[in-house]
Design an enzyme around this catalytic site. Structure first.
Site, PDB file in Angstrom:
ATOM      1  N   HIS A  58       7.051  20.404 101.013  1.00 47.71           N
ATOM      2  CA  HIS A  58       8.430  20.604 101.477  1.00 47.71           C
ATOM      3  C   HIS A  58       8.485  21.712 102.520  1.00 47.71           C
ATOM      4  O   HIS A  58       8.217  22.877 102.205  1.00 47.71           O
ATOM      5  CB  HIS A  58       9.332  20.958 100.300  1.00 47.71           C
ATOM      6  CG  HIS A  58      10.784  20.991 100.638  1.00 47.71           C
ATOM      7  ND1 HIS A  58      11.494  19.848 100.934  1.00 47.71           N
ATOM      8  CD2 HIS A  58      11.671  22.010 100.757  1.00 47.71           C
ATOM      9  CE1 HIS A  58      12.753  20.163 101.196  1.00 47.71           C
ATOM     10  NE2 HIS A  58      12.887  21.476 101.105  1.00 47.71           N
ATOM     11  N   GLU A 237      19.405  23.329  93.196  1.00 48.27           N
ATOM     12  CA  GLU A 237      18.781  24.579  93.656  1.00 48.27           C
ATOM     13  C   GLU A 237      19.658  25.770  93.306  1.00 48.27           C
ATOM     14  O   GLU A 237      19.167  26.856  93.047  1.00 48.27           O
ATOM     15  CB  GLU A 237      18.566  24.504  95.178  1.00 48.27           C
ATOM     16  CG  GLU A 237      17.962  25.770  95.770  1.00 48.27           C
ATOM     17  CD  GLU A 237      17.718  25.684  97.269  1.00 48.27           C
ATOM     18  OE1 GLU A 237      18.148  24.685  97.891  1.00 48.27           O
ATOM     19  OE2 GLU A 237      17.101  26.609  97.820  1.00 48.27           O
ATOM     20  N   HIS A 271      13.096  21.559  94.279  1.00 39.88           N
ATOM     21  CA  HIS A 271      13.656  22.684  93.527  1.00 39.88           C
ATOM     22  C   HIS A 271      13.888  22.298  92.064  1.00 39.88           C
ATOM     23  O   HIS A 271      13.185  22.759  91.199  1.00 39.88           O
ATOM     24  CB  HIS A 271      14.952  23.245  94.151  1.00 39.88           C
ATOM     25  CG  HIS A 271      14.797  23.641  95.572  1.00 39.88           C
ATOM     26  ND1 HIS A 271      13.873  24.564  95.977  1.00 39.88           N
ATOM     27  CD2 HIS A 271      15.432  23.212  96.717  1.00 39.88           C
ATOM     28  CE1 HIS A 271      13.940  24.715  97.288  1.00 39.88           C
ATOM     29  NE2 HIS A 271      14.871  23.906  97.773  1.00 39.88           N
ATOM     30  N   ASP A 322       8.883  25.334 102.228  1.00 39.71           N
ATOM     31  CA  ASP A 322      10.326  25.240 102.430  1.00 39.71           C
ATOM     32  C   ASP A 322      10.821  26.005 103.658  1.00 39.71           C
ATOM     33  O   ASP A 322      10.670  25.535 104.776  1.00 39.71           O
ATOM     34  CB  ASP A 322      11.023  25.708 101.132  1.00 39.71           C
ATOM     35  CG  ASP A 322      12.502  25.329 101.089  1.00 39.71           C
ATOM     36  OD1 ASP A 322      12.980  24.728 102.064  1.00 39.71           O
ATOM     37  OD2 ASP A 322      13.170  25.626 100.083  1.00 39.71           O
TER      38      ASP A 322
HETATM   39 ZN    ZN Z   1      14.544  22.642 101.678  1.00 37.10          ZN
END
Ligand code: ZN
Length: 454
Positions: A58, A237, A271, A322
């Protein structure tokens, strides 16, 4: 980059464990043959310690350029949501050239850190103000070009983004460059497949941004476009996201998804931080991968993934960088473990009894990460010829053997022990430095000077 005929490792981590005197031959970027207990042949490349390349499941590559710029505390409490406002202002200024330059740097850093494939969760599709480009995949083409420059494997995940909140709330001005309809998204997916084709082994998946950004009807319309490839979604998240989902539907996000969609092993739930015990077990049983991004989740104050219950239920998981505030595979895995230790006031929590913690972390992330990106994991025949080598003379690795090498790499030496990285049978990192680094950094500097100093 040099095509590699064969490599000989003094020791390497194979799917069944550590093996000695391992010789690997490659063909067309894949592993063609593995022998163990054999001597090196005269023309073989030689390495001491081999690890399979890791998947970074990710990433939002452009956010690399924001790293360290969101640390000034505002009035009131800072949070994910105040960070997001900053990110929207930043993304609003990026041209396709900027995106390519920033992504190239992020991808070079990923490869240097031992990541050999990235899942790019790509939501910046349009020009300033939401104007469409002539090619709907213009920005995706820039991501693909950056992946080509860095030599990293790419699973491109064009994001479907349509709403500003649960219940079909219209998107805001800051989101104009992200938006699609189901019809325009189908064209985007088609165009994305075209632009990644020159990379050879790239894949295009489907990525509804989050439950807050799609309506149930739109979600149902776009999922078939995956056509067997990965499906990724941000989920649970933030506590506020969970509360908003409950207010809208009476269900929590993970609960809603499992009630309405057949989640299976093609899925990656990114997440999945805030889950009840029932949600945790449902995700584990589904065969989907939990995409955990420990550094970003810490940076944004998201919360802690329920890793112990999830692992006990047999759940698959992998790691992602991320927001790319830092790009480091060892740091991600160490923080994943350390977060759990701090919370549970215990040590070696990810390992099974009698097992080594570093090995459990590495194996888990390797398997789940590859699954989430739609590729084979590990050093085996038919898998991509992707690996990293560790420097046996690094002080953190002196005298280590077998799984103690992984414990020492992940918890002591970190990325500085990475010596070389091969991707698709080609050596792209030597002595810890990517072969394209100088050119990529030079271009990145010019872009950042314009973005930040004018
Ligand atoms: Zn993200």
């Amino acid at each position: 980059m040099e095509q590699l005929p064969a490599i000989h490792f003094r020791t390497a981590l194979l799917p069944d464990g550590w093996a000695h005197d391992v010789r690997i031959e490659t063909a067309a970027g894949r592993i063609a043959c593995i022998d163990t207990g054999v001597s090196a042949q005269p023309r073989d490349e030689r390495a001491a310690i081999g690890l399979p390349g890791m998947a970074n499941l990710h990433s939002h590559a452009f956010q690399r350029a924001m790293a360290g710029l969101t640390g000034k505390r505002g009035p009131g409490a800072d949070s994910f949501w105040t960070w997001r406002e900053w990110m929207y202002r930043f993304v609003g200024r990026l041209t396709p050239d900027d995106v390519e330059a920033i992504a190239a740097l992020a991808f070079v850093e990923m490869v240097e850190a031992g990541f050999t494939r990235v899942g790019e969760f790509h939501y910046l599709h349009h020009d300033f103000g939401g104007q469409c480009f002539a090619d709907p995949a213009e920005m995706g083409a820039r991501i693909a070009a950056a992946a080509g420059t860095a030599g990293i494997g790419l699973t491109l995940l064009p994001v479907f983004y349509a709403q500003g909140g649960f219940g079909g709330v219209p998107a805001g001005d800051g989101q104009a460059r992200f938006l699609s309809t189901p019809d325009s998204y189908a064209r985007l997916i088609e165009a994305s497949r075209h632009v990644v084709a020159p990379l050879g082994d790239a894949l295009v998946g489907v990525a509804p941004h989050s439950l807050r950004a799609v309506t149930p009807d739109a979600l149902a319309a776009i999922l078939p476009l995956a056509n067997g490839n990965p499906i990724h979604i941000h989920i649970a998240e933030q506590v506020r996201e969970v509360e908003d989902c409950v207010a809208w539907s009476g269900r929590r996000p993970v609960e809603w998804l499992f009630d309405h969609v057949a989640v299976d092993g093609r899925w990656c739930l990114v997440h999945a931080t805030h889950m009840t015990a029932d949600e945790t077990h449902a995700l584990a049983r589904s065969g989907a991968v939990a995409g955990i991004c420990p550094i970003t989740e810490a940076d944004l104050g998201d919360g802690l993934f329920p890793a112990i219950d999830y692992r006990a239920a047999g759940g698959a998981w992998g790691i992602g960088t991320d927001s790319n505030v830092a790009i480091d595979m060892a740091d991600e895995l160490r923080l994943f473990e350390y977060g759990q230790r701090l919370h549970h006031r215990a040590r070696n929590v990810i390992a099974d009894e009698g097992g080594f913690n570093g090995r459990a972390l590495f194996d888990g992330a390797l398997k789940g990460g590859a699954q989430a990106l739609g590729v084979e994991a590990g050093l085996k025949v038919g898998a991509p010829a992707d690996w990293a080598t560790l420097d046996p003379d690094h002080v953190g690795l002196i005298g280590r053997q077998g799984d103690a090498l992984l414990d020492s790499f992940l918890f002591a030496s970190g990325r500085h022990a990475i010596d070389a990285v091969w991707r698709g049978g080609r050596k792209v990192v030597t002595g810890g430095v990517h072969h394209a680094r100088a050119a990529v950094v030079s271009r990145y500097c010019m872009v950042l000077q314009r973005l930040l100093m004018t």
